[in-house]
Scaffold this active site. Structure first.
Site, PDB file in Angstrom:
ATOM      1  N   HIS A  71      38.190   0.888  30.640  1.00  0.00           N
ATOM      2  CA  HIS A  71      38.702   1.912  29.723  1.00  0.00           C
ATOM      3  C   HIS A  71      38.046   3.277  29.890  1.00  0.00           C
ATOM      4  O   HIS A  71      38.368   4.206  29.148  1.00  0.00           O
ATOM      5  CB  HIS A  71      38.534   1.454  28.270  1.00  0.00           C
ATOM      6  CG  HIS A  71      37.100   1.442  27.835  1.00  0.00           C
ATOM      7  ND1 HIS A  71      36.258   0.402  28.099  1.00  0.00           N
ATOM      8  CD2 HIS A  71      36.350   2.362  27.187  1.00  0.00           C
ATOM      9  CE1 HIS A  71      35.055   0.663  27.625  1.00  0.00           C
ATOM     10  NE2 HIS A  71      35.079   1.858  27.071  1.00  0.00           N
TER      11      HIS A  71
HETATM   12  C1  UD1 Z   1      35.198   4.292  22.785  1.00  0.00           C
HETATM   13  C2  UD1 Z   1      33.817   4.879  23.048  1.00  0.00           C
HETATM   14  C3  UD1 Z   1      33.175   4.100  24.195  1.00  0.00           C
HETATM   15  C4  UD1 Z   1      33.221   2.597  23.947  1.00  0.00           C
HETATM   16  C5  UD1 Z   1      34.658   2.167  23.665  1.00  0.00           C
HETATM   17  C6  UD1 Z   1      34.785   0.685  23.382  1.00  0.00           C
HETATM   18  C7  UD1 Z   1      33.535   7.287  22.593  1.00  0.00           C
HETATM   19  C8  UD1 Z   1      33.431   8.621  23.206  1.00  0.00           C
HETATM   20  N1  UD1 Z   1      33.884   6.277  23.426  1.00  0.00           N
HETATM   21  O1  UD1 Z   1      36.014   4.559  23.924  1.00  0.00           O
HETATM   22  O2  UD1 Z   1      31.835   4.513  24.324  1.00  0.00           O
HETATM   23  O3  UD1 Z   1      32.734   1.923  25.100  1.00  0.00           O
HETATM   24  O4  UD1 Z   1      35.145   2.914  22.538  1.00  0.00           O
HETATM   25  O5  UD1 Z   1      36.132   0.298  23.298  1.00  0.00           O
HETATM   26  O6  UD1 Z   1      33.316   7.149  21.416  1.00  0.00           O
HETATM   27  N2  UD1 Z   1      43.337   3.648  21.248  1.00  0.00           N
HETATM   28  C9  UD1 Z   1      44.375   2.959  20.659  1.00  0.00           C
HETATM   29  N3  UD1 Z   1      44.092   2.113  19.633  1.00  0.00           N
HETATM   30  C10 UD1 Z   1      42.844   1.944  19.152  1.00  0.00           C
HETATM   31  C11 UD1 Z   1      41.800   2.683  19.743  1.00  0.00           C
HETATM   32  C12 UD1 Z   1      42.048   3.516  20.782  1.00  0.00           C
HETATM   33  O7  UD1 Z   1      45.520   3.075  21.046  1.00  0.00           O
HETATM   34  O8  UD1 Z   1      42.655   1.147  18.234  1.00  0.00           O
HETATM   35  C13 UD1 Z   1      43.596   4.526  22.392  1.00  0.00           C
HETATM   36  C14 UD1 Z   1      44.007   5.916  22.010  1.00  0.00           C
HETATM   37  O9  UD1 Z   1      45.166   6.194  22.721  1.00  0.00           O
HETATM   38  C15 UD1 Z   1      42.895   6.806  22.512  1.00  0.00           C
HETATM   39  C16 UD1 Z   1      42.157   5.955  23.492  1.00  0.00           C
HETATM   40  O10 UD1 Z   1      42.439   4.596  23.184  1.00  0.00           O
HETATM   41  O11 UD1 Z   1      43.379   7.954  23.112  1.00  0.00           O
HETATM   42  C17 UD1 Z   1      40.710   6.220  23.456  1.00  0.00           C
HETATM   43  O12 UD1 Z   1      40.100   5.910  22.237  1.00  0.00           O
HETATM   44  P1  UD1 Z   1      38.668   6.534  21.876  1.00  0.00           P
HETATM   45  O13 UD1 Z   1      38.294   6.146  20.515  1.00  0.00           O
HETATM   46  O14 UD1 Z   1      38.628   7.963  22.237  1.00  0.00           O
HETATM   47  O15 UD1 Z   1      37.653   5.933  22.857  1.00  0.00           O
HETATM   48  P2  UD1 Z   1      37.585   4.645  23.758  1.00  0.00           P
HETATM   49  O16 UD1 Z   1      38.163   4.935  25.086  1.00  0.00           O
HETATM   50  O17 UD1 Z   1      38.070   3.437  23.023  1.00  0.00           O
END
Ligand code: UD1
Length: 351
Positions: free
Chosen positions: A196
């Site tokens: 991810h």
């Molecule tokens: C985040 C953390 C990372 C951790 C990871 C575990 C930061 C900067 N990154 O990354 O350190 O290893 O979580 O999973 O805080 N999304 C969904 N549904 C959800 C959550 C996320 O669709 O329930 C999608 C969204 O489109 C979003 C993307 O995932 O754009 C990224 O989510 P984000 O919270 O920015 O960070 P992660 O990549 O999950």
């Protein structure tokens, strides 16, 4: 009774908070705020149910956004919660935007910040997590470092006060999970994959190259796909079924994730927590990153970094790991020891 406010929001934090909530509740009131950073059922609610955690008192609905907006929105809402609850300390875990938001809000309100998983460094400041780690450590009043290396990293940055070498609370959870998982979730040999990190998922060319490399492996690949990765594939109009050796499945619950890792031939990931879990389960791990903060796992070949040259994946999977140190991440009692130290700290706080 003392009160601690735990700020959590992303999947790995639910797992870390589960044993801590249980232990801390023996000594103090534990109020939990979920920032809403992860919001899909299988990224959030499933962990609360499976790990039998209390519902958070506050569920902020911050959701996905660019870093400034996401972190800023969390801070605006957390400030109100902290002012209303007046906790004796704020507890944060790891390195996500939720960690940083909690740490900044508390420190500006002069409330001691307690950081679990302090001192980790990838030395790659292009990763948002690295910025989050460094800043959080520097405003923390009490720091729990999981490894000797993490203690050393803190010391090099001048942080030596109130640092405890505590082991890792994720090791506590793996010990619990091992007793619960009994049967292989899949009967044939397979590799388990999770990815991810933006540098692997956000460039469609890079993501396709990785999937091509996985498609060429000698065993079927089970890819538990993070929503971030799935969104990127769909946005490019790519059919996730295009790679016949790769089965794409939904993100796994905690016990399912541990079971899938425990019975895999090897684990391929770019997650921090999964590298550690693979080690704790005695599984070979390939990390699709240029560097890792969990450097101890590299030392005897249990973990191998593969990044630019994806052809190296095959070769890396064939290398057998050497010496294994069962207590590399502690004895499985980190949450017990950390909670006792927090109890003492709250009774005699040193700011
Ligand atoms: C985040 C953390 C990372 C951790 C990871 C575990 C930061 C900067 N990154 O990354 O350190 O290893 O979580 O999973 O805080 N999304 C969904 N549904 C959800 C959550 C996320 O669709 O329930 C999608 C969204 O489109 C979003 C993307 O995932 O754009 C990224 O989510 P984000 O919270 O920015 O960070 P992660 O990549 O999950």
């Amino acid at each position: 009774m003392k009160k601690i406010l735990a700020v959590i929001g992303a999947r790995p934090q639910f797992i870390k908070h589960a044993p801590m909530e249980l232990e801390l509740s023996k000594y103090m009131e534990v109020v939990t705020v979920h920032t809403g950073q992860h919001y899909d059922t299988n990224m959030s609610a499933v962990f609360f149910e499976e790990l039998k955690m209390k519902e958070p008192r506050y569920l902020l609905q911050v959701g996905s956004a660019r870093h400034g907006k996401q972190t800023g929105q969390m801070m605006i809402e957390l400030e109100q919660v902290v002012e209303a609850e007046k906790p004796d300390a704020v507890l944060v875990y790891g390195d996500t935007n939720s960690t940083l938001a909690g740490a900044l809000v508390a420190s500006k309100l002069h409330i001691p910040v307690i950081h679990i998983e302090a001192g980790l460094r990838s030395f790659n400041r292009d990763m948002p997590e690295e910025i989050n780690r460094v800043l959080t450590d520097h405003v923390s009043a009490l720091l729990f470092a999981p490894t000797v290396r993490a203690v050393e990293n803190l010391s090099k940055e001048g942080i030596t006060h109130s640092v405890h070498l505590s082991g890792d609370v994720m090791a506590d959870m793996v010990q619990i999970a091992r007793k619960i998982i009994q049967n292989p979730p899949i009967v044939h040999p397979y590799y388990l994959v999770t990815l991810h990190r933006p540098y692997n998922t956000d460039d469609p060319v890079r993501l396709s190259q990785i999937l091509d490399a996985l498609n060429g492996l000698d065993h079927p690949v089970v890819f538990a796909m993070h929503p971030r990765t799935r969104h990127k594939l769909l946005a490019e109009g790519v059919d996730p079924g295009h790679w016949e050796n790769v089965s794409i499945i939904e993100p796994l619950s905690y016990f399912d994730s541990i079971a899938h890792q425990a019975y895999a031939e090897a684990v391929i990931t770019d997650s921090g927590g999964v590298q550690k879990e693979a080690y704790l389960l005695g599984k070979k791990c390939i990390t699709i990153r240029p560097e890792t903060e969990w450097v101890e796992t590299l030392e005897h070949g249990w973990n191998t970094l593969v990044f630019e040259d994806l052809d190296a994946l095959n070769q890396a999977l064939k290398q057998h790991p050497g010496y294994y140190q069962a207590d590399l991440y502690g004895s499985g009692q980190a949450s017990v020891e950390i909670s006792a130290i927090i109890k003492d700290f709250l009774n005699f706080p040193i700011k």
